[in-house]
Structure formats: C-alpha cells, structure tokens
Scaffold this motif. Structure first.
Motif, PDB file in Angstrom:
ATOM      1  N   TYR A  59      -2.995   2.301  -8.312  1.00 48.16           N
ATOM      2  CA  TYR A  59      -2.836   3.744  -8.489  1.00 48.16           C
ATOM      3  C   TYR A  59      -2.764   4.122  -9.967  1.00 48.16           C
ATOM      4  O   TYR A  59      -2.264   3.363 -10.801  1.00 48.16           O
TER       5      TYR A  59
ATOM      6  N   ILE B  43       3.269   9.116  -4.731  1.00 50.93           N
ATOM      7  CA  ILE B  43       3.782   8.258  -3.663  1.00 50.93           C
ATOM      8  C   ILE B  43       5.300   8.118  -3.765  1.00 50.93           C
ATOM      9  O   ILE B  43       5.995   7.995  -2.750  1.00 50.93           O
TER      10      ILE B  43
ATOM     11  N   THR C  74       0.860  -1.177   0.000  1.00 48.67           N
ATOM     12  CA  THR C  74       0.000   0.000   0.000  1.00 48.67           C
ATOM     13  C   THR C  74       0.900   1.233   0.000  1.00 48.67           C
ATOM     14  O   THR C  74       2.104   1.139   0.300  1.00 48.67           O
ATOM     15  N   GLY C  75       0.324   2.377  -0.316  1.00 49.77           N
ATOM     16  CA  GLY C  75       1.111   3.601  -0.284  1.00 49.77           C
ATOM     17  C   GLY C  75       1.706   3.850   1.091  1.00 49.77           C
ATOM     18  O   GLY C  75       2.871   4.251   1.218  1.00 49.77           O
ATOM     19  N   LEU C  76       0.913   3.597   2.136  1.00 51.57           N
ATOM     20  CA  LEU C  76       1.379   3.817   3.502  1.00 51.57           C
ATOM     21  C   LEU C  76       2.513   2.864   3.853  1.00 51.57           C
ATOM     22  O   LEU C  76       3.500   3.263   4.496  1.00 51.57           O
TER      23      LEU C  76
ATOM     24  N   LYS D  98      -6.582   7.118   0.108  1.00 53.06           N
ATOM     25  CA  LYS D  98      -6.048   6.234  -0.935  1.00 53.06           C
ATOM     26  C   LYS D  98      -4.620   5.789  -0.634  1.00 53.06           C
ATOM     27  O   LYS D  98      -4.114   4.856  -1.264  1.00 53.06           O
ATOM     28  N   ILE D  99      -3.991   6.449   0.327  1.00 51.98           N
ATOM     29  CA  ILE D  99      -2.640   6.035   0.703  1.00 51.98           C
ATOM     30  C   ILE D  99      -2.665   4.627   1.305  1.00 51.98           C
ATOM     31  O   ILE D  99      -1.649   3.936   1.363  1.00 51.98           O
ATOM     32  N   ARG D 100      -3.854   4.166   1.736  1.00 56.27           N
ATOM     33  CA  ARG D 100      -3.989   2.821   2.306  1.00 56.27           C
ATOM     34  C   ARG D 100      -4.297   1.767   1.237  1.00 56.27           C
ATOM     35  O   ARG D 100      -4.398   0.582   1.555  1.00 56.27           O
TER      36      ARG D 100
ATOM     37  N   LEU E  99      -3.172  12.515  -1.185  1.00 55.83           N
ATOM     38  CA  LEU E  99      -3.584  11.129  -1.446  1.00 55.83           C
ATOM     39  C   LEU E  99      -4.745  10.712  -0.555  1.00 55.83           C
ATOM     40  O   LEU E  99      -5.494   9.803  -0.898  1.00 55.83           O
TER      41      LEU E  99
ATOM     42  N   GLN F 242       1.127  14.789   3.077  1.00 50.09           N
ATOM     43  CA  GLN F 242      -0.261  14.577   2.662  1.00 50.09           C
ATOM     44  C   GLN F 242      -0.938  15.901   2.310  1.00 50.09           C
ATOM     45  O   GLN F 242      -1.779  15.962   1.408  1.00 50.09           O
TER      46      GLN F 242
END
Length: 257
Positions: A153, A161, A110-112, A145-147, A142, A137
């Motif tokens: 994406y 990201i 994920t992005g995170l 959606k970072i999750r 994001l 952020q």
C-alpha cells in the motif's frame, strides 16, 4: 484473551454527556529536561468533534498516546466514558478506536485480513462486520485493493486501512493523530463528511492537527496546545478570524511531542 471481555461496555456511563475527561495530565519523558505536557485539562462531549490544535512538538501526540494507554503517565487522570485509563484501561479501551500517526498495522496481512482481525478483537459478529465494511468501503474507496497485502500500500492507502480497522466496531469515541496527512483531496473530503455524520449519530471524535482549515470545516470545538499546555479551549462557532490568527501565531516547536 476472552472475546467477551472486549465487547463494548453497556452500562449507564455509555449515555454520559462527557465522553472524555482529561484532568491535569502531565507527562515527562525519562531523559527530557522539560515536561512534554503539563497540567492539560479538557473534556469531549457526546456528539462533539474536537480538534487538538498545535504545531509539531506542542504535545498533541503525547496527549493522545496517554489517552489511549500507549504511554504510561503518573500525574493527572484520564477517563473514557467514566472509566479510568490508569485504573481500568481495558474498559476504557473497549469504547474507542485509535488511528496513529505512523500507520501501525500488520503489513504482512491483506487489508481485508487486517479489518477482520480488528473485528475479531472487538467481538464484532459476521453480519455486523460485513455491513460495516460495506459502509466503510463507500467512504475510503479501497475497492479490490483491500485484498492486497498492506506492505504494497501507499502512504494514503495505509492511512485508509488504519481508519477502517479502527471503526469496524463502531466505537463511541474515535481518536486520530493527524488523520488528514497523506490523503488525496477526494478522500480528505470524504473523511471530513464521514466525521460529521459519525458525530451526528452521537459519537465523539478527537483528532490532533496543525491544520487550521480542517478545524474550521470539521470541528465543534478547538483545544489549542502550546509548549505542552492548554493555551485556549473554545467552540469554533465563537471564534473570529483574529482568534484563528492568534492561535496560529501561538503555535511553536518548543515542546517535545
């Protein structure tokens, strides 16, 4: 790899005015007839935003990939905060963040998770990374959606990201290869302002582009590359409209990027 080895360097070179020094860099690909870059020399100073301007194939990406250690080179020298990329690449790499032109990230994260991974690599503590992520952020928007998985994406979101991951350790030098490609106008403006604010804190930014408008709006200096060689190196404030027209017309596609 020992996490302690990846913490930012804290010696006298950190306060040096010259952050990047490229001295007579030449690079030729194994099967190529001509050099991709030849005798390229320029410096980037503390607090400066430098645009590496040139058309596709002029040698911009080759220069940046040599600087970041992605491409090996035998001819010339490159220093980041006094650390030789060839001789002491680890120390050089501690001090910069790099955004590639092909969004090289772990798409199954994920992005995170990706940003957390980058924070771990550079030894960024929990409180610092949380504060930094909140700041990033606000720029890159994001949101939740970072999750999501990076594989879901869009092109622009992958670019965002990548930028966030490259900045999580607050590098002294931020290097970007065609950073504005694929970004929507809102994000492009936010990134431009972020660059100015980041440089105003004493950091240095070097980015490649073929966009003259981006150079005009963002950069303190422009280094023009034509056919793998430095064609011009000048403060943007000293350039006239005729200079920009000349630099634009000087761009060509005769080199191999």
């Amino acid at each position: 790899m020992d996490k302690e080895e990846l913490t930012p360097v804290a010696d006298d070179t950190r306060e040096s005015e010259i952050v990047v020094e490229i001295d007579n860099l030449s690079k030729k690909y194994p099967r190529a007839k001509d050099y991709a870059v030849k005798d390229v020399s320029f410096v980037c100073r503390k607090g400066e935003i430098v645009g590496l301007l040139g058309s596709n194939g002029a040698g911009k990406s080759t220069t940046l990939k040599c600087l970041t250690g992605i491409l090996p080179f035998k001819e010339g020298e490159i220093y980041v905060l006094g650390n030789s990329v060839k001789g002491d690449g680890m120390k050089a790499k501690r001090n910069f963040g790099f955004v590639t032109d092909n969004h090289a990230v772990f798409s199954k994260m994920t992005g995170l998770e990706y940003v957390a991974f980058m924070a771990d690599i550079y030894g960024v503590g929990k409180e610092e990374r949380e504060a930094r992520l909140e700041e990033l952020q606000r720029c890159f928007h994001l949101g939740d959606k970072i999750r999501n998985l990076i594989t879901s994406y869009s092109h622009g979101m992958k670019q965002k990201i990548c930028m966030m991951g490259s900045l999580i350790h607050s590098p002294r030098l931020w290097v970007l290869d065609e950073p504005m490609l694929g970004l929507d106008p809102r994000t492009m403006n936010a990134v431009s302002q972020f660059m100015k604010d980041y440089a105003a804190k004493g950091n240095t930014i070097l980015f490649s582009t073929h966009n003259l408008d981006a150079v005009r709006r963002i950069c303190d200096r422009v280094v023009v590359i034509k056919s793998g060689r430095v064609f011009a190196d000048s403060p943007v404030s000293e350039l006239s409209e005729n200079d920009f027209v000349e630099y634009f017309s000087a761009q060509d596609d005769t080199a191999v990027d």
